[in-house]
Design a protein around this motif. Structure first.
Motif, PDB file in Angstrom:
ATOM      1  N   GLN A 198     -28.153  99.815   5.800  1.00 50.86           N
ATOM      2  CA  GLN A 198     -26.909  99.613   6.238  1.00 50.86           C
ATOM      3  C   GLN A 198     -26.151 100.659   5.700  1.00 50.86           C
ATOM      4  O   GLN A 198     -25.945 101.207   4.452  1.00 50.86           O
ATOM      5  N   VAL A 218     -21.825 101.028   5.470  1.00 52.56           N
ATOM      6  CA  VAL A 218     -20.666 100.633   6.118  1.00 52.56           C
ATOM      7  C   VAL A 218     -19.279 101.533   5.458  1.00 52.56           C
ATOM      8  O   VAL A 218     -19.200 101.173   4.376  1.00 52.56           O
ATOM      9  N   GLU A 219     -18.611 102.062   6.624  1.00 55.87           N
ATOM     10  CA  GLU A 219     -17.614 102.725   6.134  1.00 55.87           C
ATOM     11  C   GLU A 219     -16.174 102.064   5.819  1.00 55.87           C
ATOM     12  O   GLU A 219     -16.050 100.922   6.839  1.00 55.87           O
ATOM     13  N   SER A 220     -15.143 102.522   5.051  1.00 55.54           N
ATOM     14  CA  SER A 220     -14.137 101.807   4.996  1.00 55.54           C
ATOM     15  C   SER A 220     -12.948 102.918   4.518  1.00 55.54           C
ATOM     16  O   SER A 220     -13.422 103.854   3.672  1.00 55.54           O
ATOM     17  N   CYS A 278     -18.113 104.254   1.521  1.00 55.05           N
ATOM     18  CA  CYS A 278     -19.243 103.997   2.341  1.00 55.05           C
ATOM     19  C   CYS A 278     -20.244 103.439   1.153  1.00 55.05           C
ATOM     20  O   CYS A 278     -20.514 103.679   0.269  1.00 55.05           O
ATOM     21  N   GLY A 312     -23.575 105.165   9.767  1.00 48.87           N
ATOM     22  CA  GLY A 312     -22.707 104.255   9.777  1.00 48.87           C
ATOM     23  C   GLY A 312     -21.833 104.022  11.019  1.00 48.87           C
ATOM     24  O   GLY A 312     -22.277 104.729  12.223  1.00 48.87           O
ATOM     25  N   THR A 313     -21.230 102.938  11.266  1.00 52.28           N
ATOM     26  CA  THR A 313     -20.181 102.596  12.545  1.00 52.28           C
ATOM     27  C   THR A 313     -18.952 103.480  12.502  1.00 52.28           C
ATOM     28  O   THR A 313     -18.365 103.583  13.371  1.00 52.28           O
ATOM     29  N   THR A 351     -15.288 105.209  10.579  1.00 51.84           N
ATOM     30  CA  THR A 351     -13.736 104.545  10.288  1.00 51.84           C
ATOM     31  C   THR A 351     -12.865 105.519  10.762  1.00 51.84           C
ATOM     32  O   THR A 351     -13.108 106.952  10.677  1.00 51.84           O
TER      33      THR A 351
END
Length: 119
Positions: free
Chosen positions: A3, A5-7, A22, A110-111, A113
């Motif tokens: 996984q 996961v960006e923010s 990430c 990732g998905t 941001t």
């Protein structure tokens, strides 16, 4: 399960700054080249930056060189992108990547941001 996961995305005025993060899991983080790519509205993916596993070598697209800084914390399995002096043309969805090689757009992603730069 791997996984990424960006923010940290958001809206900012031209000249402003943002820091993307990430969080990675499911693989030996320090063993891999990591990077960021972006996709502006209505356009294709664009390579932004890569950093090697040890964090001591980094590469940047000409469009962001001198403004963006990529870094990583292998103890925290985290990748970062410090973005300074943002311009409207930096508006895009930013993706954390475990690329197949340097400066390529293929690999695990990732998905994303969203970063919006607007006055």
């Amino acid at each position: 399960q791997i996984q990424l996961v960006e923010s940290g995305g958001g809206s900012v005025r031209p000249g402003g700054s943002l820091r993307l993060s990430c969080a990675a899991s499911g693989f030996v983080f320090s063993h891999y080249l990591l990077g960021w790519v972006r996709q502006a509205p209505g356009k294709g993916l664009e390579w932004v930056s890569d950093i090697n596993g040890g964090g001591n070598s980094a590469w940047y697209a000409d469009s962001v060189k001198g403004r963006f800084i990529i870094s990583r914390d292998n103890a925290k399995n985290s990748l970062y992108l410090q973005m300074n002096d943002l311009k409207p043309e930096d508006t895009a969805v930013y993706y954390c990547m475990r690329p197949d090689a340097r400066r390529v757009l293929t690999g695990l992603r990732g998905t994303g941001t969203l970063v919006t730069v607007s006055s």
